[in-house]
Motif scaffolding. Structure first.
Motif, PDB file in Angstrom:
ATOM      1  N   CYS A  42       0.809  -1.227   0.000  1.00  0.00           N
ATOM      2  CA  CYS A  42       0.000   0.000   0.000  1.00  0.00           C
ATOM      3  C   CYS A  42       0.840   1.275   0.000  1.00  0.00           C
ATOM      4  CB  CYS A  42      -0.939  -0.001   1.201  1.00  0.00           C
ATOM      5  SG  CYS A  42      -2.239  -1.243   1.060  1.00  0.00           S
ATOM      6  N   VAL A  43       1.985   1.272   0.676  1.00  0.00           N
ATOM      7  CA  VAL A  43       2.783   2.502   0.742  1.00  0.00           C
ATOM      8  C   VAL A  43       3.326   2.899  -0.639  1.00  0.00           C
ATOM      9  CG1 VAL A  43       4.847   3.547   1.738  1.00  0.00           C
ATOM     10  CG2 VAL A  43       3.319   2.214   3.180  1.00  0.00           C
ATOM     11  N   PRO A  44       3.947   1.995  -1.408  1.00  0.00           N
ATOM     12  CA  PRO A  44       4.396   2.411  -2.747  1.00  0.00           C
ATOM     13  C   PRO A  44       3.254   2.811  -3.666  1.00  0.00           C
ATOM     14  CG  PRO A  44       5.487   0.376  -2.115  1.00  0.00           C
ATOM     15  CD  PRO A  44       4.438   0.646  -1.091  1.00  0.00           C
ATOM     16  N   ARG A  45       2.120   2.147  -3.549  1.00  0.00           N
ATOM     17  CA  ARG A  45       0.975   2.523  -4.385  1.00  0.00           C
ATOM     18  C   ARG A  45       0.477   3.922  -4.034  1.00  0.00           C
ATOM     19  NH1 ARG A  45      -3.131  -2.534  -4.653  1.00  0.00           N
ATOM     20  NH2 ARG A  45      -4.462  -0.961  -5.574  1.00  0.00           N
ATOM     21  N   THR A  46       0.459   4.232  -2.748  1.00  0.00           N
ATOM     22  CA  THR A  46       0.021   5.558  -2.325  1.00  0.00           C
ATOM     23  C   THR A  46       1.009   6.627  -2.762  1.00  0.00           C
ATOM     24  OG1 THR A  46      -1.082   4.551  -0.423  1.00  0.00           O
ATOM     25  CG2 THR A  46      -0.697   6.921  -0.330  1.00  0.00           C
ATOM     26  N   ILE A  47       2.302   6.355  -2.595  1.00  0.00           N
ATOM     27  CA  ILE A  47       3.329   7.315  -3.029  1.00  0.00           C
ATOM     28  C   ILE A  47       3.247   7.539  -4.536  1.00  0.00           C
ATOM     29  CG2 ILE A  47       5.818   7.659  -3.262  1.00  0.00           C
ATOM     30  CD1 ILE A  47       6.109   6.280  -0.523  1.00  0.00           C
ATOM     31  N   GLY A  48       3.048   6.462  -5.293  1.00  0.00           N
ATOM     32  CA  GLY A  48       2.886   6.601  -6.745  1.00  0.00           C
ATOM     33  C   GLY A  48       1.654   7.413  -7.101  1.00  0.00           C
ATOM     34  N   GLY A  49       0.553   7.199  -6.364  1.00  0.00           N
ATOM     35  CA  GLY A  49      -0.663   7.985  -6.611  1.00  0.00           C
ATOM     36  C   GLY A  49      -0.458   9.461  -6.321  1.00  0.00           C
ATOM     37  N   VAL A  50       0.286   9.754  -5.233  1.00  0.00           N
ATOM     38  CA  VAL A  50       0.566  11.148  -4.890  1.00  0.00           C
ATOM     39  C   VAL A  50       1.416  11.801  -5.976  1.00  0.00           C
ATOM     40  CG1 VAL A  50       1.827  12.624  -3.264  1.00  0.00           C
ATOM     41  CG2 VAL A  50       0.287  10.868  -2.407  1.00  0.00           C
ATOM     42  N   ALA A  51       2.454  11.096  -6.426  1.00  0.00           N
ATOM     43  CA  ALA A  51       3.348  11.660  -7.445  1.00  0.00           C
ATOM     44  C   ALA A  51       2.606  11.902  -8.759  1.00  0.00           C
ATOM     45  CB  ALA A  51       4.537  10.733  -7.671  1.00  0.00           C
ATOM     46  N   ILE A  52       1.835  10.927  -9.187  1.00  0.00           N
ATOM     47  CA  ILE A  52       1.098  11.089 -10.441  1.00  0.00           C
ATOM     48  C   ILE A  52       0.041  12.180 -10.300  1.00  0.00           C
ATOM     49  CG2 ILE A  52      -0.542   9.926 -11.982  1.00  0.00           C
ATOM     50  CD1 ILE A  52       1.154   7.394 -11.576  1.00  0.00           C
ATOM     51  N   GLY A  53      -0.607  12.249  -9.146  1.00  0.00           N
ATOM     52  CA  GLY A  53      -1.594  13.299  -8.912  1.00  0.00           C
ATOM     53  C   GLY A  53      -0.966  14.686  -8.940  1.00  0.00           C
ATOM     54  N   TYR A  54       0.219  14.819  -8.350  1.00  0.00           N
ATOM     55  CA  TYR A  54       0.886  16.121  -8.330  1.00  0.00           C
ATOM     56  C   TYR A  54       1.275  16.559  -9.741  1.00  0.00           C
ATOM     57  CZ  TYR A  54       3.990  19.888  -6.884  1.00  0.00           C
ATOM     58  OH  TYR A  54       4.585  21.113  -6.729  1.00  0.00           O
ATOM     59  N   ILE A  55       1.845  15.645 -10.495  1.00  0.00           N
ATOM     60  CA  ILE A  55       2.250  15.969 -11.871  1.00  0.00           C
ATOM     61  C   ILE A  55       1.023  16.294 -12.727  1.00  0.00           C
ATOM     62  CG2 ILE A  55       3.280  15.007 -13.972  1.00  0.00           C
ATOM     63  CD1 ILE A  55       5.172  13.431 -12.066  1.00  0.00           C
ATOM     64  N   GLY A  56      -0.034  15.491 -12.584  1.00  0.00           N
ATOM     65  CA  GLY A  56      -1.258  15.762 -13.339  1.00  0.00           C
ATOM     66  C   GLY A  56      -1.903  17.074 -12.936  1.00  0.00           C
ATOM     67  N   GLY A  57      -1.858  17.396 -11.643  1.00  0.00           N
ATOM     68  CA  GLY A  57      -2.425  18.661 -11.174  1.00  0.00           C
ATOM     69  C   GLY A  57      -1.661  19.861 -11.693  1.00  0.00           C
ATOM     70  N   ILE A  58      -0.340  19.748 -11.745  1.00  0.00           N
ATOM     71  CA  ILE A  58       0.462  20.843 -12.305  1.00  0.00           C
ATOM     72  C   ILE A  58       0.124  21.030 -13.784  1.00  0.00           C
ATOM     73  CG2 ILE A  58       2.807  21.470 -13.002  1.00  0.00           C
ATOM     74  CD1 ILE A  58       3.743  20.623 -10.277  1.00  0.00           C
ATOM     75  N   GLY A  59       0.004  19.920 -14.504  1.00  0.00           N
ATOM     76  CA  GLY A  59      -0.372  20.020 -15.920  1.00  0.00           C
ATOM     77  C   GLY A  59      -1.734  20.649 -16.108  1.00  0.00           C
ATOM     78  N   MET A  60      -2.703  20.236 -15.284  1.00  0.00           N
ATOM     79  CA  MET A  60      -4.042  20.833 -15.375  1.00  0.00           C
ATOM     80  C   MET A  60      -4.001  22.309 -15.009  1.00  0.00           C
ATOM     81  SD  MET A  60      -6.590  17.844 -13.935  1.00  0.00           S
ATOM     82  CE  MET A  60      -7.583  19.065 -13.142  1.00  0.00           C
ATOM     83  N   GLY A  61      -3.193  22.654 -14.004  1.00  0.00           N
ATOM     84  CA  GLY A  61      -3.074  24.053 -13.604  1.00  0.00           C
ATOM     85  C   GLY A  61      -2.468  24.915 -14.692  1.00  0.00           C
ATOM     86  N   LEU A  62      -1.477  24.360 -15.399  1.00  0.00           N
ATOM     87  CA  LEU A  62      -0.879  25.116 -16.509  1.00  0.00           C
ATOM     88  C   LEU A  62      -1.901  25.361 -17.615  1.00  0.00           C
ATOM     89  CD1 LEU A  62       2.654  23.490 -16.803  1.00  0.00           C
ATOM     90  CD2 LEU A  62       2.126  25.828 -16.098  1.00  0.00           C
ATOM     91  N   VAL A  63      -2.645  24.331 -17.954  1.00  0.00           N
ATOM     92  CA  VAL A  63      -3.645  24.480 -19.015  1.00  0.00           C
ATOM     93  C   VAL A  63      -4.736  25.459 -18.590  1.00  0.00           C
ATOM     94  CG1 VAL A  63      -5.450  23.266 -20.303  1.00  0.00           C
ATOM     95  CG2 VAL A  63      -3.200  22.243 -20.056  1.00  0.00           C
TER      96      VAL A  63
END
Length: 183
Positions: free
Chosen positions: A49-70
């Motif tokens: 669960c810990v690596p899956r959660t960390i991966g979800g946080v990282a992907i969410g952060y990158i996706g959020g930055i991309g959405m924020g830029l757009v």
């Protein structure tokens, strides 16, 4: 009766003689079956669960930055234009407008990145814990984790908004699972 001998085909001068492939034995259906190992291979990066959660946080952060830029580029406001006594105030120089716009876009991107990182971290972490607890991998895990994530991010707004967040994210999770297929 006459004895026939088969003459080997003659190769023209300068050509290369290539032997024909040998005939293969017929393939049976048993040989066509895919052989699967008799056990499941444990992958700690996708099962814990810990690596899956960390991966979800990282992907969410990158996706959020991309959405924020757009979103920042779409709704970029170069600064408020004030109208005073019937006359427009002089416009700021273009470079100043671009600098202000870029800073607003950057702030919005980081904020959206943080928000989506928290949301995806709560969702992926709760999904993993629920999956381990139930011992099943089905759509109910997405419903429960979507409900938990929606309620968790709406917690500051009160119980009614938590119920709405729960229902909304559970429905979104089911729709995403139906569209994208099981993972």
């Amino acid at each position: 009766w006459q004895h026939h001998t088969m003459a080997e085909p003659q190769t023209p001068p300068g050509a290369i003689s290539v032997p024909l492939p040998l005939p293969r034995a017929p393939v049976t259906e048993r040989q066509l079956e895919v052989i699967e190992p008799p056990f499941d291979v444990y992958n700690p990066l996708s099962e814990a669960c810990v690596p899956r959660t960390i991966g979800g946080v990282a992907i969410g952060y990158i996706g959020g930055i991309g959405m924020g830029l757009v979103m920042g580029m779409i709704s970029a406001d170069p600064g408020l234009q004030h109208v005073a006594v019937g006359r427009e105030a002089p416009q700021a120089p273009m470079w100043d407008q671009m600098r202000v716009s870029w800073r607003q876009t950057g702030k919005r991107s980081v904020a959206m990145g943080k928000n989506l990182a928290v949301l995806s971290g709560v969702f992926s972490g709760s999904e993993c814990v629920i999956e381990k607890w139930r011992g099943k991998h089905d759509v109910m895990n997405q419903v429960l984790s979507g409900c938990f994530a929606g309620a968790a991010i709406s917690a500051k707004s009160g119980p009614l908004m938590m119920c709405g967040g729960c229902a909304g994210f559970a429905a979104f999770s089911v729709a995403a699972e139906a569209i994208m297929g099981p993972h």
